[in-house]
Design an enzyme around this catalytic site. Structure first.
Site, PDB file in Angstrom:
ATOM      1  N   VAL A  92       0.836  -1.212   0.000  1.00  0.00           N
ATOM      2  CA  VAL A  92       0.000   0.000   0.000  1.00  0.00           C
ATOM      3  C   VAL A  92       0.874   1.267   0.000  1.00  0.00           C
ATOM      4  O   VAL A  92       0.546   2.259  -0.667  1.00  0.00           O
ATOM      5  CB  VAL A  92      -0.987  -0.002   1.198  1.00  0.00           C
ATOM      6  CG1 VAL A  92      -1.888   1.229   1.156  1.00  0.00           C
ATOM      7  CG2 VAL A  92      -1.833  -1.265   1.195  1.00  0.00           C
ATOM      8  N   GLU A 151     -10.038   5.710   5.353  1.00  0.00           N
ATOM      9  CA  GLU A 151     -10.892   5.165   4.285  1.00  0.00           C
ATOM     10  C   GLU A 151     -10.280   3.901   3.678  1.00  0.00           C
ATOM     11  O   GLU A 151     -11.001   2.985   3.276  1.00  0.00           O
ATOM     12  CB  GLU A 151     -11.108   6.234   3.204  1.00  0.00           C
ATOM     13  CG  GLU A 151     -12.190   5.908   2.209  1.00  0.00           C
ATOM     14  CD  GLU A 151     -13.570   5.735   2.838  1.00  0.00           C
ATOM     15  OE1 GLU A 151     -14.139   6.729   3.297  1.00  0.00           O
ATOM     16  OE2 GLU A 151     -14.063   4.593   2.868  1.00  0.00           O
ATOM     17  N   ILE A 170     -13.134   1.619  -2.292  1.00  0.00           N
ATOM     18  CA  ILE A 170     -14.556   2.032  -2.197  1.00  0.00           C
ATOM     19  C   ILE A 170     -14.724   3.081  -1.094  1.00  0.00           C
ATOM     20  O   ILE A 170     -14.327   2.840   0.047  1.00  0.00           O
ATOM     21  CB  ILE A 170     -15.467   0.827  -1.859  1.00  0.00           C
ATOM     22  CG1 ILE A 170     -15.219  -0.331  -2.818  1.00  0.00           C
ATOM     23  CG2 ILE A 170     -16.929   1.244  -1.863  1.00  0.00           C
ATOM     24  CD1 ILE A 170     -15.916  -1.621  -2.404  1.00  0.00           C
ATOM     25  N   GLY A 230      -0.489  -9.410  -4.224  1.00  0.00           N
ATOM     26  CA  GLY A 230      -0.432  -8.358  -3.192  1.00  0.00           C
ATOM     27  C   GLY A 230      -1.773  -8.083  -2.534  1.00  0.00           C
ATOM     28  O   GLY A 230      -1.975  -7.022  -1.953  1.00  0.00           O
ATOM     29  N   GLU A 252      -2.864 -10.357   3.417  1.00  0.00           N
ATOM     30  CA  GLU A 252      -2.123  -9.799   4.543  1.00  0.00           C
ATOM     31  C   GLU A 252      -0.798 -10.553   4.668  1.00  0.00           C
ATOM     32  O   GLU A 252      -0.660 -11.682   4.180  1.00  0.00           O
ATOM     33  CB  GLU A 252      -2.918  -9.988   5.844  1.00  0.00           C
ATOM     34  CG  GLU A 252      -4.247  -9.275   5.880  1.00  0.00           C
ATOM     35  CD  GLU A 252      -4.102  -7.774   5.696  1.00  0.00           C
ATOM     36  OE1 GLU A 252      -3.432  -7.131   6.507  1.00  0.00           O
ATOM     37  OE2 GLU A 252      -4.663  -7.242   4.729  1.00  0.00           O
ATOM     38  N   LYS A 289     -12.826  -5.028   9.526  1.00  0.00           N
ATOM     39  CA  LYS A 289     -13.505  -4.054   8.661  1.00  0.00           C
ATOM     40  C   LYS A 289     -14.968  -3.913   9.073  1.00  0.00           C
ATOM     41  O   LYS A 289     -15.509  -2.805   9.091  1.00  0.00           O
ATOM     42  CB  LYS A 289     -13.386  -4.492   7.197  1.00  0.00           C
ATOM     43  CG  LYS A 289     -11.945  -4.384   6.677  1.00  0.00           C
ATOM     44  CD  LYS A 289     -11.757  -5.142   5.382  1.00  0.00           C
ATOM     45  CE  LYS A 289     -10.347  -4.977   4.823  1.00  0.00           C
ATOM     46  NZ  LYS A 289     -10.059  -5.880   3.718  1.00  0.00           N
TER      47      LYS A 289
HETATM   48  N1  HSE Z   1      -5.849  -8.514   2.763  1.00  0.00           N
HETATM   49  C1  HSE Z   1      -6.846  -7.541   2.486  1.00  0.00           C
HETATM   50  C2  HSE Z   1      -7.844  -8.130   1.521  1.00  0.00           C
HETATM   51  C3  HSE Z   1      -6.205  -6.315   1.901  1.00  0.00           C
HETATM   52  O1  HSE Z   1      -7.556  -9.182   0.946  1.00  0.00           O
HETATM   53  O2  HSE Z   1      -8.919  -7.564   1.337  1.00  0.00           O
HETATM   54  C4  HSE Z   1      -7.123  -5.150   1.736  1.00  0.00           C
HETATM   55  O3  HSE Z   1      -7.598  -4.710   2.961  1.00  0.00           O
END
Ligand code: HSE
Length: 402
Positions: free
Chosen positions: A16, A122, A129, A180, A183, A198
């Site tokens: 990121v 965000e 999104i 990528g 995590e 989330k």
């Molecule tokens: N590992 C997370 C996913 C990355 O696959 O959604 C984005 O938050």
């Protein structure tokens, strides 16, 4: 911060961080510069010159001339320390660290008020999104009743690869990592923790309630096998890992669980690393926000948007949290979560003894063969907590929607 170049101190230059760097360089509108990059690994080969980097966090936290600290590291404990220090120094912070946010939300909320600083995030949910700001601002007076979404790109990618290309779970996971999306510890993705963190953040901004990650159920897709995909395919369904929350009569039903989704659902065609969140309100009815939920540039774009928002002094108003008063703290949320109800699930297993891990209320269908066994049963929701974070269970559970 208006009309001058924004000075950024950046922690982390992984997927990121690199994404932010790229979109910042390519974007036209925002006058902003990363003046220092703080990273952990001295030996890692990087795309920009080593002189940009520091390995000492004081080189950022000790500076008085920075406008914003952007935190994009993996380790949630280190991230919490960095973010709290910056806020106590009176510096606005942008982060995408959902684990750190969800695990420390009450404390971070307090730090924002006490130090009169912004903490915006965000990029932490739904990748590109703009869901958090919409829940906070656009739906501020709307009586939201539910949200249901695909909020983890890696698991959605794995499920799509198994569904469309017949890849094994292991191969699909490897591809998600190579792209990528995953995590650093992919267990967080596949066991539903990333989606859980989330969901905790979405619930804060949708319903104004802070829940603790340990109080909310998450069961992932780590035990899925191709037989489960065949089962879904035969019935023209798709398996999706959903983060779900519904508020009714001041009680919240919330969980992360695999679901069979039918063609009629808007979520049916949300595939690969795409995420989508369907919100339902009293007046607007159902609306869906969709986009790339993981990956370097999509997440970098959300972080850039947060930095840009700071130029017009944006911060979350937490209107719903404030309106809920004492219930706006994790402690005050006790009793808000609906802790038990029957849930209809498909449960696939090898050893029938494994079913004893769950409190099965009634069985609607039972199938046994040399290759696979499953039941479709009404299960006590509470007993599904036996599967949360459980590396030993062989059960694959998937909600059957009526
Ligand atoms: N590992 C997370 C996913 C990355 O696959 O959604 C984005 O938050």
């Amino acid at each position: 911060m208006e009309n001058k170049e924004i000075q950024i101190g950046l922690f982390g230059f992984g997927c990121v961080g690199q994404g932010l760097y790229d979109v910042l360089n390519m974007s036209q509108g925002l006058e902003a510069r990363i003046v220092k990059f703080c990273v952990k690994d001295k030996n890692k080969k990087r795309s920009i010159d080593a002189s940009n980097f520091t390995y000492d966090k004081e080189d950022i936290l000790g500076r008085k001339d920075l406008d914003v600290v952007v935190e994009l590291i993996d380790n949630a404990n280190d991230a919490f320390e960095i973010v709290s220090r910056a806020m106590k120094n009176g510096v606005n912070v942008v982060t995408a660290n959902k684990k750190m946010l969800a695990e420390n939300f009450s404390e971070l909320y307090k730090l924002q008020q006490e130090n009169n600083v912004a903490l915006i995030y965000e990029g932490s949910a739904g990748g590109s999104i703009p869901i958090i700001r919409n829940l906070e601002e656009y739906y501020d007076n709307e009586l939201l009743s539910s949200l249901s979404g695909i909020v983890n790109g890696s698991t959605n990618y794995i499920l799509s690869k198994m569904q469309f290309d017949n890849l094994t779970y292991e191969d699909a996971l490897r591809e998600a990592q190579e792209n990528g999306f995953a995590e650093a510890d992919p267990w967080l993705d596949v066991a539903g923790y990333d989606a859980l963190y989330k969901l905790i953040l979405l619930i804060v901004h949708a319903f104004g309630v802070i829940l603790k990650p340990e109080d909310v159920l998450n069961v992932g897709i780590q035990n899925i096998r191709i037989h489960d995909i065949y089962f879904a395919r035969e019935k023209q369904l798709r398996i999706k890992l959903l983060a779900y929350a519904r508020k009714e009569n001041d009680k919240i039903r919330a969980y992360v669980l695999p679901h069979f989704v039918s063609r009629e659902s808007e979520l049916f065609n949300v595939n690969y690393e795409y995420n989508a969140i369907e919100v339902e309100g009293a007046f607007s009815d159902k609306q869906m926000l969709a986009g790339k939920g993981a990956g370097s540039h999509p997440t970098g774009s959300a972080v850039l948007s947060d930095i840009s928002a700071l130029t017009y002094n944006y911060r979350y108003g937490y209107k719903k949290l404030k309106k809920n008063g004492a219930n706006g703290t994790a402690e005050g949320a006790n009793g808000i979560v609906e802790d038990d109800f029957p849930l209809k699930c498909y449960i696939r297993f090898s050893n029938p003894e494994s079913l004893k891990e769950l409190d099965i209320l009634s069985i609607e269908e039972e199938y046994r063969s040399a290759k696979t066994n499953y039941v479709i049963a009404n299960v006590s929701f509470k007993s599904l907590f036996n599967l949360k974070g459980n590396k030993d269970t062989e059960l694959f559970v998937c909600v059957v929607e009526d």
